[in-house]
Design an enzyme around this catalytic site. Structure first.
Site, PDB file in Angstrom:
ATOM      1  N   ASP A  28      -9.507 -57.650 -15.363  1.00 12.74           N
ATOM      2  CA  ASP A  28      -9.206 -58.500 -16.512  1.00 12.74           C
ATOM      3  C   ASP A  28      -9.907 -59.857 -16.391  1.00 12.74           C
ATOM      4  O   ASP A  28      -9.292 -60.909 -16.589  1.00 12.74           O
ATOM      5  CB  ASP A  28      -7.699 -58.697 -16.676  1.00 12.74           C
ATOM      6  CG  ASP A  28      -7.330 -59.267 -18.049  1.00 12.74           C
ATOM      7  OD1 ASP A  28      -8.189 -59.206 -18.956  1.00 12.74           O
ATOM      8  OD2 ASP A  28      -6.210 -59.780 -18.209  1.00 12.74           O
TER       9      ASP A  28
ATOM     10  N   SER B 170      -3.976 -67.388 -21.307  1.00 15.20           N
ATOM     11  CA  SER B 170      -4.730 -66.378 -20.578  1.00 15.20           C
ATOM     12  C   SER B 170      -6.120 -66.885 -20.223  1.00 15.20           C
ATOM     13  O   SER B 170      -6.843 -67.395 -21.074  1.00 15.20           O
ATOM     14  CB  SER B 170      -4.865 -65.105 -21.416  1.00 15.20           C
ATOM     15  OG  SER B 170      -3.635 -64.448 -21.564  1.00 15.20           O
TER      16      SER B 170
ATOM     17  N   HIS C 144      -9.536 -59.693 -21.583  1.00 14.49           N
ATOM     18  CA  HIS C 144      -8.853 -59.436 -22.849  1.00 14.49           C
ATOM     19  C   HIS C 144      -8.986 -60.601 -23.830  1.00 14.49           C
ATOM     20  O   HIS C 144      -8.701 -60.430 -25.020  1.00 14.49           O
ATOM     21  CB  HIS C 144      -7.378 -59.075 -22.618  1.00 14.49           C
ATOM     22  CG  HIS C 144      -6.484 -60.210 -22.277  1.00 14.49           C
ATOM     23  ND1 HIS C 144      -6.090 -60.506 -20.992  1.00 14.49           N
ATOM     24  CD2 HIS C 144      -5.872 -61.135 -23.073  1.00 14.49           C
ATOM     25  CE1 HIS C 144      -5.264 -61.542 -21.008  1.00 14.49           C
ATOM     26  NE2 HIS C 144      -5.127 -61.958 -22.257  1.00 14.49           N
TER      27      HIS C 144
END
Length: 309
Positions: free
Chosen positions: A65, A143, A35
């Site tokens: 992911d 992230s 992402h």
């Protein structure tokens, strides 16, 4: 731990946002989240010394992911981080996350593993893998950062946190290793796909859905749907039937209930996801133990590859 690892953690800048990543191997490959780079047309990497260089996306895997990118160059003194064995991690183990929350460079958060093999839903991310739950804070920009154990090993890649709560999540390193190696070798990673829908049986679920031909103590995963043309259909698995029970009330007649895969118990959906994603590959035949009509039998199933997202 921070002094020995921060130079290997990077800030990833794109035309859609930013995130973190870390040097995975000696060939300049950097692991981050899917992402972080999804939809980006420009990807750059900022290193510990402040230099910024363009990077190319090698491949992505939305289901875990994860993504692998490669920068044009890397600075001297930057070394790959070692991956640990996430299966050996225990609830209560201390961990630290190194990343770039809110765009700040080289930040560390500390906490503990609070749960393992947790299946979560993240908006816009079609996850099929289980994750670690952590009692440390992951802010936007973190992230793709490295989750490290006390041996300076990466045991996860941080990818989600919930605003207003102190816990967060990370993709376990054993999944990271499988996916990253697949992307580096083939530009993609293929997840196994069986093609069945399942209901996790519990006392409450059996009562709520009126599964009338099993005892309330029955556990396992009841097959509720078989996808046409799937591996499950080829193996002859059978889905529960919606019909009237002996008393005339609408309910389900169970046909097949999954109990184990290759001897590994799968009483919950998290049991299933955890085993399948860490140990199985498309085209690899497995033995599934099922309850069928009151008898326990073995069925061989060969999963296909999940369609690329």
């Amino acid at each position: 731990i921070y002094e020995e690892t921060y130079k290997s953690v990077v800030l990833i800048l794109t035309d859609t946002g930013q995130g973190s990543g870390f040097l995975y191997d000696s060939h300049k490959h950097i692991v981050t989240n899917w992402h972080v780079v999804e939809g980006a047309t420009v990807v750059e990497v900022e290193f510990y010394d402040g230099t910024i260089v363009p990077a190319t996306v090698v491949g992505v895997d939305a289901y875990a992911d994860l993504a692998v990118i490669i920068p044009d160059t890397i600075p001297a003194g930057m070394t790959p981080l070692r991956l640990g064995n996430s299966t050996e991690a225990l609830i209560g183990d201390p961990v630290v996350a190194v990343g770039n929350p809110l765009g700040t460079s080289g930040s560390l958060s500390s906490g503990y593993i609070s749960r393992k093999n947790v299946f979560i839903q993240v908006e816009g991310v079609p996850l099929v893998v289980n994750e670690f739950q952590l009692d440390l804070t992951i802010a936007p920009g973190s992230s793709g950062g490295a989750l490290l154990n006390m041996d300076r090993e990466v045991i996860g890649v941080t990818n989600a946190g919930y605003e207003g709560y102190s816990y967060s999540y990370a993709v376990p390193s054993n999944i990271v290793r499988r996916v990253a190696e697949g992307i580096i070798a083939d530009g993609k990673y293929s997840h196994p796909m069986f093609g069945f829908g399942l209901l996790e049986l519990s006392r409450d679920a059996i009562l709520y859905y009126n599964v009338f031909n099993v005892d309330s103590t029955q556990r396992g995963l009841m097959v509720t749907e078989i996808v046409a043309g799937s591996a499950a259909e080829a193996a002859g698995l059978q889905a529960a039937v919606l019909k009237s029970d002996p008393g005339g009330d609408l309910g389900y007649e169970a046909k097949d209930i999954l109990l184990a895969i290759n001897g590994h118990s799968v009483n919950t959906l998290e049991d299933l996801h955890g085993y399948v994603e860490e140990w199985l590959s498309p085209g690899e035949t497995v033995d599934i133990t099922i309850w069928r009509g009151g008898a326990v039998i073995q069925v061989s199933v060969t999963p296909t590859a999940r369609e690329q997202y």
